[in-house]
Design an enzyme around this catalytic site. Structure first.
Site, PDB file in Angstrom:
ATOM      1  N   GLY A  15       0.847  -1.194  -0.174  1.00 49.45           N
ATOM      2  CA  GLY A  15       0.069   0.095   0.113  1.00 49.45           C
ATOM      3  C   GLY A  15       0.924   1.230   0.013  1.00 49.45           C
ATOM      4  N   MET A  93      -3.786  -7.013  -7.656  1.00 49.76           N
ATOM      5  CA  MET A  93      -3.070  -7.695  -8.368  1.00 49.76           C
ATOM      6  C   MET A  93      -4.321  -8.628  -9.073  1.00 49.76           C
ATOM      7  SD  MET A  93      -0.006  -6.769  -8.673  1.00 49.76           S
ATOM      8  CE  MET A  93       0.525  -8.065  -9.598  1.00 49.76           C
ATOM      9  N   HIS A 112       1.129   2.123 -13.487  1.00 49.68           N
ATOM     10  CA  HIS A 112       1.871   0.945 -14.087  1.00 49.68           C
ATOM     11  C   HIS A 112       3.362   1.321 -14.298  1.00 49.68           C
ATOM     12  CE1 HIS A 112       2.763  -2.780 -16.390  1.00 49.68           C
ATOM     13  NE2 HIS A 112       3.459  -1.801 -17.235  1.00 49.68           N
TER      14      HIS A 112
END
Length: 219
Positions: A15, A93, A112
């Site tokens: 996180g 994920m 990304h």
């Protein structure tokens, strides 16, 4: 002053991008409220980060669902209960199905660790090193039904050093993610971001951001 917007953050890991968002909210540079954090991993560090900041964290364990659509439906229910208007994938994920994508069209943002369209998918840093590129970076983009194919909102470049390994490159890219993601979210909150449909088949939809520098040079 930009209106407040309720954000839902989906996270599977430690996180750190969630922390960057929470820090930006606390600093007043992101006019939003993290309404809920959802994790598919019961032991994810993001859960503790959320709760330490006074944000509700909900575990939706993907292993308890028969398929991805059922899992996404459960996530949608949590997001809607909390009044979420914008969804942020912060190290989440899981591939999204149309159940979640259709509920929040062009309202789901991902970060990304590469300069898309280069190196989509997993292990982007490893692929950058294998291909010998001298510049890589990170991309904030809207999520569509492809793998990292959604419209690009902003990018930041990171130089690949001669002595880089996958971990050192990952950490330097991550630092830029922490800067770029809250900034891009603020543009969305301010209503400065629009998406233009592709003009030809195979072309990626284009994002326009009024009055903002959406490409950041290499460090």
């Amino acid at each position: 002053m930009a209106p407040m917007m309720d954000i839902g953050v989906l996270a599977s890991g430690s996180g750190t991008n969630l922390r960057a968002i929470l820090d930006a909210v606390a600093a007043g540079t992101l006019s939003a409220r993290v309404a809920v954090v959802v994790s598919n991993v019961p032991e994810a560090g993001a859960i503790e980060r959320a709760r330490a900041a006074g944000v509700e964290a909900v575990v939706v364990d993907h292993t308890t669902f028969g398929d991805r659509r059922a899992f996404d439906a459960a996530v949608v229910k949590v997001l809607r209960v909390h009044g979420v208007r914008l969804v942020v994938l912060a190290g989440f994920m899981r591939l999204l199905t149309e159940v979640l994508l259709d509920e929040f069209p062009m309202q789901i943002v991902n970060v990304h660790p590469a300069l898309l369209p280069s190196f989509p998918g997993v292990h982007a840093q490893k692929h950058a090193l294998e291909f010998g590129v001298r510049i890589t970076g990170c991309t904030v983009h809207f999520v569509d039904k492809g793998i990292d194919t959604g419209p690009i909102i902003a990018q930041a470049a990171v130089a690949v050093l001669d002595d880089d390994d996958e971990e050192s490159l990952r950490l330097r890219i991550l630092a830029r993610e922490h800067e770029l993601l809250p900034r891009a979210l603020q543009w969305i909150v301010e209503g400065r971001v629009s998406v233009e449909p592709p003009k030809t088949a195979g072309e990626r939809a284009r994002v326009r951001v009024r009055g903002a520098r959406t490409g950041i040079g290499a460090t």
